[in-house]
Scaffold this motif. Structure first.
Motif, PDB file in Angstrom:
ATOM      1  N   UNK A  11      63.861  31.248  51.179  1.00 15.17           N
ATOM      2  CA  UNK A  11      64.324  32.079  52.501  1.00 15.17           C
ATOM      3  C   UNK A  11      64.342  33.465  52.546  1.00 15.17           C
ATOM      4  N   UNK A  12      64.238  34.082  53.499  1.00 20.16           N
ATOM      5  CA  UNK A  12      64.356  35.642  53.595  1.00 20.16           C
ATOM      6  C   UNK A  12      65.799  36.092  53.999  1.00 20.16           C
ATOM      7  N   UNK A  13      66.523  36.818  53.140  1.00 18.38           N
ATOM      8  CA  UNK A  13      67.635  37.395  53.431  1.00 18.38           C
ATOM      9  C   UNK A  13      67.880  38.731  53.031  1.00 18.38           C
ATOM     10  N   UNK A  14      67.325  39.724  53.684  1.00 14.41           N
ATOM     11  CA  UNK A  14      67.458  41.119  53.060  1.00 14.41           C
ATOM     12  C   UNK A  14      68.791  41.451  53.037  1.00 14.41           C
ATOM     13  N   UNK A  15      69.077  42.448  51.736  1.00 22.79           N
ATOM     14  CA  UNK A  15      70.566  42.830  51.669  1.00 22.79           C
ATOM     15  C   UNK A  15      70.516  44.227  52.324  1.00 22.79           C
ATOM     16  N   UNK A  16      71.632  44.522  53.093  1.00 23.95           N
ATOM     17  CA  UNK A  16      71.765  45.703  53.703  1.00 23.95           C
ATOM     18  C   UNK A  16      72.988  46.449  53.025  1.00 23.95           C
ATOM     19  N   UNK A  17      73.161  45.995  51.824  1.00 18.89           N
ATOM     20  CA  UNK A  17      74.185  46.832  51.155  1.00 18.89           C
ATOM     21  C   UNK A  17      73.845  48.475  51.065  1.00 18.89           C
ATOM     22  N   UNK A  18      74.910  49.114  50.854  1.00 21.26           N
ATOM     23  CA  UNK A  18      74.475  50.676  50.821  1.00 21.26           C
ATOM     24  C   UNK A  18      74.387  50.759  49.326  1.00 21.26           C
ATOM     25  N   UNK A  65      69.872  48.192  38.513  1.00 25.97           N
ATOM     26  CA  UNK A  65      71.421  48.320  38.929  1.00 25.97           C
ATOM     27  C   UNK A  65      70.966  47.902  40.202  1.00 25.97           C
ATOM     28  N   UNK A  66      70.001  48.542  41.117  1.00 22.88           N
ATOM     29  CA  UNK A  66      69.990  48.545  42.191  1.00 22.88           C
ATOM     30  C   UNK A  66      69.416  46.986  42.911  1.00 22.88           C
ATOM     31  N   UNK A 117      75.115  40.986  46.418  1.00 19.36           N
ATOM     32  CA  UNK A 117      75.445  41.029  47.833  1.00 19.36           C
ATOM     33  C   UNK A 117      74.999  39.832  48.643  1.00 19.36           C
ATOM     34  N   UNK A 118      73.968  39.199  48.386  1.00 20.37           N
ATOM     35  CA  UNK A 118      73.569  37.997  49.215  1.00 20.37           C
ATOM     36  C   UNK A 118      74.095  36.678  48.528  1.00 20.37           C
ATOM     37  N   UNK A 119      74.245  36.884  47.235  1.00 22.39           N
ATOM     38  CA  UNK A 119      74.949  35.555  46.432  1.00 22.39           C
ATOM     39  C   UNK A 119      76.417  35.481  46.989  1.00 22.39           C
ATOM     40  N   UNK A 120      77.101  36.622  47.145  1.00 23.73           N
ATOM     41  CA  UNK A 120      78.627  36.357  47.450  1.00 23.73           C
ATOM     42  C   UNK A 120      78.519  35.854  48.881  1.00 23.73           C
TER      43      UNK A 120
END
Length: 203
Positions: free
Chosen positions: A30-37, A52-53, A60-63
């Motif tokens: 599945x595709x779930x792009x992270x939107x984390x800053x 690190x990035x 972000x996505x795992x949580x």
């Protein structure tokens, strides 16, 4: 692949190139792009920045994921003489980046992070590939920029597109320059107990 029926794979990126490479590996995902800053100390070494990035996106996505899955995060940066090159914001910056690389060697660094959500076990690694850009005319570089290809690419070029006409030679993993070192990724999946079984893919 061991455990394929029980685990889902999630790509924490919208990159079509990374999606292409995961498909090439035989993964269903599945595709779930992270939107984390993205928060980063850019004084770190290039591989530390990339890993690190990648980890920020992956965690972000795992949580946010409620079912057993392996989340794949990645981040690619271009490095020229300790200067980190991201995606150009406009034509002027794209030309500046391409001129800095023109006729020169540089490095492409991709950080990869995997997180197994059932126990939050996380693995982070990186791959480095050296790339030599041919010495091209200003007319050629400007024509390349006019294709609009450089604007979603770190370093303002993509090796898999029209940018292939810029690349004179590489040393290392070609797929890393596309944005995902698939051999390293397959080894990392093995560390989490998921080995790609080509015989299963042929059924």
């Amino acid at each position: 692949m061991n455990g394929e029926s029980m685990v889902k794979f999630i790509l924490a990126s919208a990159s079509p190139r990374r999606q292409q490479l995961l498909t090439q590996m035989g993964l269903v995902f599945e595709v779930s792009p992270s939107k984390v800053e993205e928060v980063m100390d850019w004084s770190l070494e290039s591989h530390q920045v990339a890993t690190a990035l990648a980890k920020q996106k992956c965690i972000d996505i795992a949580t946010q994921t409620r079912y057993n899955s392996i989340v794949i995060g990645a981040d690619t940066i271009v490095v020229k003489e300790d200067r980190l090159l991201g995606k150009p914001k406009d034509e002027k910056e794209a030309l500046e980046m391409l001129n800095s690389l023109n006729g020169q060697w540089h490095e492409v660094v991709t950080g990869v992070c995997l997180c197994r959500t059932d126990d939050m076990k996380t693995i982070s690694e990186f791959e480095v590939t050296r790339v030599k850009i041919a010495n091209k005319s200003q007319e050629f570089l400007k024509a390349y920029i006019s294709t609009k290809e450089p604007f979603d690419k770190a370093g303002a070029y993509g090796i898999q597109g029209f940018g292939s006409l810029l690349v004179e030679k590489i040393e290392g993993d070609y797929f890393n320059v596309m944005g995902l070192p698939i051999y390293r990724l397959s080894r990392m999946l093995g560390q989490l107990g998921y080995d790609i079984d080509l015989s299963a893919l042929a059924r």
